[in-house]
Enzyme design. Structure first.
Site, PDB file in Angstrom:
ATOM      1  N   GLY A   1      -8.542  -8.418   9.334  1.00 49.68           N
ATOM      2  CA  GLY A   1      -7.807  -7.251  10.201  1.00 49.68           C
ATOM      3  C   GLY A   1      -6.636  -7.808  11.287  1.00 49.68           C
ATOM      4  O   GLY A   1      -5.851  -8.575  11.631  1.00 49.68           O
ATOM      5  N   ARG A   2      -7.740  -7.236  12.321  1.00 39.80           N
ATOM      6  CA  ARG A   2      -7.217  -7.403  13.186  1.00 39.80           C
ATOM      7  C   ARG A   2      -6.947  -9.319  13.925  1.00 39.80           C
ATOM      8  O   ARG A   2      -6.033 -10.000  14.899  1.00 39.80           O
ATOM      9  CB  ARG A   2      -8.102  -6.444  14.701  1.00 39.80           C
ATOM     10  CG  ARG A   2      -7.510  -5.519  14.636  1.00 39.80           C
ATOM     11  CD  ARG A   2      -8.779  -3.806  15.371  1.00 39.80           C
ATOM     12  NE  ARG A   2      -9.599  -4.131  13.968  1.00 39.80           N
ATOM     13  CZ  ARG A   2     -10.572  -4.128  15.243  1.00 39.80           C
ATOM     14  NH1 ARG A   2     -10.888  -3.716  16.123  1.00 39.80           N
ATOM     15  NH2 ARG A   2     -11.370  -4.512  14.066  1.00 39.80           N
TER      16      ARG A   2
ATOM     17  N   ALA B   1      -1.905 -14.228  33.157  1.00 43.99           N
ATOM     18  CA  ALA B   1      -0.418 -14.138  33.308  1.00 43.99           C
ATOM     19  C   ALA B   1      -0.668 -15.859  33.111  1.00 43.99           C
ATOM     20  O   ALA B   1       0.125 -16.785  32.659  1.00 43.99           O
ATOM     21  CB  ALA B   1      -0.072 -13.696  34.684  1.00 43.99           C
TER      22      ALA B   1
ATOM     23  N   GLN C   1       0.462  -1.523  -0.131  1.00 43.18           N
ATOM     24  CA  GLN C   1       0.357  -0.074   0.238  1.00 43.18           C
ATOM     25  C   GLN C   1       0.979   1.496  -0.506  1.00 43.18           C
ATOM     26  O   GLN C   1       2.008   1.086   0.788  1.00 43.18           O
ATOM     27  CB  GLN C   1      -1.045  -0.241   1.394  1.00 43.18           C
ATOM     28  CG  GLN C   1      -2.286   1.428   1.307  1.00 43.18           C
ATOM     29  CD  GLN C   1      -2.917   1.465   2.365  1.00 43.18           C
ATOM     30  OE1 GLN C   1      -2.426   1.463   4.196  1.00 43.18           O
ATOM     31  NE2 GLN C   1      -4.008   1.467   1.774  1.00 43.18           N
TER      32      GLN C   1
ATOM     33  N   CYS D   1      -9.328 -12.467  19.254  1.00 50.59           N
ATOM     34  CA  CYS D   1      -9.644 -11.241  18.683  1.00 50.59           C
ATOM     35  C   CYS D   1     -10.375 -10.664  19.942  1.00 50.59           C
ATOM     36  O   CYS D   1     -11.495 -10.761  19.626  1.00 50.59           O
ATOM     37  CB  CYS D   1      -9.368 -10.289  17.169  1.00 50.59           C
ATOM     38  SG  CYS D   1      -9.628  -8.871  17.741  1.00 50.59           S
TER      39      CYS D   1
ATOM     40  N   CYS E   1       0.001  -7.024  20.090  1.00 50.75           N
ATOM     41  CA  CYS E   1      -0.635  -7.681  20.380  1.00 50.75           C
ATOM     42  C   CYS E   1      -1.510  -7.717  22.445  1.00 50.75           C
ATOM     43  O   CYS E   1      -0.700  -9.061  22.481  1.00 50.75           O
ATOM     44  CB  CYS E   1      -1.250  -8.347  19.523  1.00 50.75           C
ATOM     45  SG  CYS E   1      -2.878  -9.611  19.821  1.00 50.75           S
TER      46      CYS E   1
ATOM     47  N   TYR F   1      -6.273  10.293   4.401  1.00 45.35           N
ATOM     48  CA  TYR F   1      -4.927  10.875   4.294  1.00 45.35           C
ATOM     49  C   TYR F   1      -5.245  12.255   2.873  1.00 45.35           C
ATOM     50  O   TYR F   1      -6.122  11.514   2.129  1.00 45.35           O
ATOM     51  CB  TYR F   1      -3.979   9.891   3.902  1.00 45.35           C
ATOM     52  CG  TYR F   1      -3.504   9.220   5.251  1.00 45.35           C
ATOM     53  CD1 TYR F   1      -3.743   9.705   6.319  1.00 45.35           C
ATOM     54  CD2 TYR F   1      -4.947   7.709   5.993  1.00 45.35           C
ATOM     55  CE1 TYR F   1      -2.765   8.884   7.548  1.00 45.35           C
ATOM     56  CE2 TYR F   1      -4.036   6.581   6.946  1.00 45.35           C
ATOM     57  CZ  TYR F   1      -3.668   7.957   7.866  1.00 45.35           C
ATOM     58  OH  TYR F   1      -4.142   6.670   9.212  1.00 45.35           O
TER      59      TYR F   1
ATOM     60  N   CYS G   1      -3.302  -2.664  19.513  1.00 41.48           N
ATOM     61  CA  CYS G   1      -2.714  -2.416  18.266  1.00 41.48           C
ATOM     62  C   CYS G   1      -2.432  -1.105  18.227  1.00 41.48           C
ATOM     63  O   CYS G   1      -1.697  -0.875  17.560  1.00 41.48           O
ATOM     64  CB  CYS G   1      -3.453  -3.539  17.757  1.00 41.48           C
ATOM     65  SG  CYS G   1      -4.799  -3.856  16.900  1.00 41.48           S
TER      66      CYS G   1
ATOM     67  N   CYS H   1     -10.131  -4.837  21.460  1.00 39.69           N
ATOM     68  CA  CYS H   1      -9.610  -3.649  22.758  1.00 39.69           C
ATOM     69  C   CYS H   1      -8.623  -3.014  21.866  1.00 39.69           C
ATOM     70  O   CYS H   1      -8.975  -2.308  22.388  1.00 39.69           O
ATOM     71  CB  CYS H   1      -8.528  -4.924  23.974  1.00 39.69           C
ATOM     72  SG  CYS H   1      -6.583  -5.654  22.704  1.00 39.69           S
TER      73      CYS H   1
END
Ligand SMILES: Cc1cc2nc3c(=O)[nH]c(=O)nc-3n(C[C@H](O)[C@H](O)[C@H](O)COP(=O)(O)OP(=O)(O)OC[C@H]3O[C@@H](n4cnc5c(N)ncnc54)[C@H](O)[C@@H]3O)c2cc1C
Ligand SMILES: Cc1cc2nc3c(=O)[nH]c(=O)nc-3n(C[C@H](O)[C@H](O)[C@H](O)COP(=O)(O)O)c2cc1C
Length: 644
Positions: free
Chosen positions: A321-322, A395, A104, A345, A364, A177, A351, A348
């Site tokens: 995407g995510r 964790a 891109q 995903c 991520c 953009y 990212c 959240c």
């Protein structure tokens, strides 16, 4: 769950480019590049993982077509021939998996002029809705010569992309953009041939496509990414205008159309990100109705929705995407029916909104290995150890499964009857239900990697000494801070997490502490019909949240008429309410049946402190070392699992 995919895994074509399936990794900025915007080994590793995971087409992220628009010095760049070898190496790596790779090209609206950043645009206009691309003041309105020069930047970079062995080029004309701001009537108010009518506004993009086509020949795919629509502000690009552009872009040589969108103050879409799966599909579907070339759709899509969209003929390719950031192996796992193994995903936004500091790029929350593919590779250990993991939150679960996958003999102990730790309550407020998938995925990983799980077992120092493990990983989480404010011991005073876990409250509730937990608890209770007031000492509520998620939460609170009192300090909790000092320094009583405390968490490290010098190897991770977030908990778990 779809049992048989009839479309998603079938081959397709964009121009002369043959693709093995319909899944596209859309461009997503990572910041993983070497100084000057050169392709780094880290970036190659990141994209190699996605190619290996089965995606059909990778579109490399926003790449500056000229060194002059690489303002940060870290944006990926293809502004001269010195950049070609890096892309060549990347293309070779990706091609080894049968995946195609396009790039891109993007002009962000910022350029370097005399060593200083300068924003440029079609018109010197301040458009408040323009949250991306332009952040300060009116841009410099480009002259005709300057426009022609920038067209050449895109064209030359496209030629270099072909030379580098990339398979195609996407011209970024979406998301406000530079090119998008020419297309949009809100930002383009020129009166020459590059402004005014739809045809004039599209001219810059049309000229880029035409000129590129002349130089790259008919067999090298080139296409634009477009906003199907600009949402949430007056005077933005409409779908009708986008549809008018379609034949012009096709005529100019476009081989596909990638239909995204932009939203400024819209509830449903913020910048290019929408929460509602498939929210942008009507736009892609309308483009598809009139388009002669393939349409790529995007917007919180997953493989099931993607299959449905293809089945209904609303698009030809599906950008994910995510979800591909979270799990690079998503396509292969879906194709093999390995549903439980997909890293979910959780939407959240970390990212895009909480890039890692220290110049290390994006990360991520649920996939600690994203961007660390090489360092976080799981290698078998030469000498397996017995490992005791204390705590079944994110964790502990991550540490246990990584250690077990490396060959250690791992037992995880959880004092409650379920896995998930704080996630079990974090998933309860509105919009948080995706955390349920994370708990299920992580629990499944434990079983799959052979971890023994002991529920309802509160680990004590004696237990550890008795079991004599080779290594102990403590992931005991954090405890809510309750403050020592007068009146805090009364029965109507509760911790936020107890309320989320089901403790009953009265009709009128005051929450002390307006961070994420306080606000989400307020949202949760307001949805249950309670009257809620949130009292916060500082001037911003939910200050600890990523901006898009924060805005989503604040919209919800506003809708439910939750009252926010900022710059307000609680002085005392009384029997029928609280006494506060308000922003103007006055004291005020706020009546309440229940008072909820949400003022933070303190690490639960007593167990670690008591055993750390008595066992051969001990580590303390996640919230029990430092109360933070899911991302830090999972990262520290992964690191502990790798280093044990
Ligand atoms: C309401 C709420 C909402 C949140 N929302 C988000 C969010 O949207 N995004 C985000 O990033 N973060 C969020 N968080 C924070 C996030 O949940 C925590 O940072 C994360 O869960 C910490 O993981 P952990 O594994 O370190 O600890 P925990 O999740 O607290 O897990 C610790 C586990 O250890 C167990 N344990 C403790 N002592 C022992 C013992 N002696 N023996 C055996 N077991 C023991 C506990 O029972 C618990 O299951 C939220 C937190 C709350 C409370
Ligand atoms: C971290 C991140 C970076 C992104 N960078 C770009 C980019 O470089 N170019 C672009 O056109 N869109 C970019 N986007 C938008 C994505 O291409 C995509 O349209 C968006 O994430 C919606 O798809 P999803 O819901 O499947 O994630 C980015 C999105 C994310 C999350």
């Amino acid at each position: 769950m779809i049992k048989e995919y009839k479309h998603l895994f079938t081959p397709g074509k964009i121009g002369a480019m043959a693709l093995k399936n319909r899944i596209v990794l859309p461009p997503m900025g990572t910041g993983f590049h070497d100084e000057g915007g050169y392709v780094s080994q880290r970036f190659i590793d990141y994209l190699e993982a996605r190619a290996k995971g089965g995606v059909g087409l990778i579109i490399i992220e926003v790449t500056a077509p000229s060194v002059q628009c690489n303002v940060s010095n870290h944006q990926l760049t293809l502004g001269n021939d010195s950049y070609i070898p890096g892309f060549k190496k990347l293309a070779e790596v990706v091609h080894a998996y049968g995946t195609k790779i396009a790039i891109q090209l993007q002009h962000s609206s910022w350029e370097l002029k005399d060593g200083k950043p300068l924003q440029v645009g079609p018109s010197p206009l301040v458009v408040p809705a323009r949250v991306m691309g332009v952040m300060a003041g009116a841009p410099h309105g480009l002259t005709l010569d300057e426009i022609h020069e920038r067209i050449q930047w895109f064209v030359s970079a496209a030629v270099r992309a072909k030379e580098a062995g990339l398979d195609g080029v996407e011209m970024h004309a979406a998301h406000q953009y530079l090119l998008a701001s020419f297309l949009s009537p809100a930002t383009n108010q020129r009166t020459d041939q590059y402004g005014g009518s739809v045809e004039n506004r599209a001219r810059i993009l049309v000229e880029i496509l035409k000129e590129t086509r002349k130089l790259v020949g008919p067999d090298f795919p080139v296409w634009p990414r477009l906003n199907g629509q600009e949402f949430g502000f007056d005077g933005g690009l409409t779908l009708e205008e986008t549809l008018q552009m379609v034949p012009m872009l096709e005529e100019a040589g476009s081989d596909a159309l990638h239909v995204s969108a932009y939203g400024a103050y819209s509830m449903a879409i913020r910048a290019p990100i929408c929460d509602i799966p498939g929210f942008l599909i009507p736009l892609a579907a309308e483009v598809k109705k009139i388009s002669k070339v393939p349409v790529i759709a995007v917007g919180r899509l997953d493989t099931e929705l993607g299959e449905e969209i293809l089945e209904q003929g609303k698009a030809d390719f599906i950008s994910i995407g995510r979800r591909l950031i979270a799990d690079p192996d998503l396509p292969n796992k879906v194709a093999a029916g390995r549903w439980n193994e997909i890293i979910p995903c959780i939407n959240c936004m970390e990212c895009i909104e909480r890039p890692v500091t220290e110049g290390r790029g994006t990360a991520c929350a649920v996939n600690a290995a994203m961007g660390r593919e090489r360092a976080f590779r799981i290698q078998p250990v030469a000498k397996p150890k017995t490992v005791m993991v204390v705590g079944g939150g994110p964790a502990g679960m991550q540490a246990a499964s990584v250690a077990a996958r490396r060959g250690h003999k791992v037992a995880l102990y959880e004092k409650s009857s379920e896995l998930g730790g704080q996630l079990a309550i974090a998933k309860l407020p509105p919009h948080k239900e995706e955390l349920t998938n994370l708990i299920s995925y992580m629990a499944d990983q434990l079983t799959r990697s052979g971890v023994t799980i002991e529920y309802n077992t509160e680990v004590t120092p004696d237990m550890i000494l008795e079991k004599k493990p080779d290594a102990v990983i403590i992931a005991a989480g954090a405890a809510p801070l309750m403050t020592d404010m007068p009146g805090v011991k009364q029965p109507q005073v509760l911790a936020a997490q107890d309320v989320l876990a089901g403790r009953q409250v009265g009709q009128n509730v005051v929450i002390i502490g307006g961070g994420m937990v306080g606000c989400e608890t307020g949202h949760f209770l307001s949805e249950k019909g309670k009257h809620v007031i949130v009292v916060e000492m500082i001037k911003r509520v939910a200050n600890d949240m990523a901006p898009m998620v924060r805005r989503r939460l604040l919209d919800g609170l506003r809708e439910k008429q939750v009252m926010m009192m900022t710059n307000t300090t609680c002085l005392e909790i009384k029997e029928k309410g609280i006494l506060v000092k308000t922003a103007d320094g006055k004291q005020q009583e706020i009546p309440a049946d229940s008072v909820i405390i949400a003022v933070g968490y303190q690490k639960n490290d007593t167990l670690f402190q008591s055993i750390k010098d008595k066992v051969p190897e001990a580590s303390n991770i996640g919230d029990s070392a430092n109360p933070q977030r899911i991302r830090e908990a999972i990262l520290s778990g992964y690191q502990a699992g790798l280093s044990v």
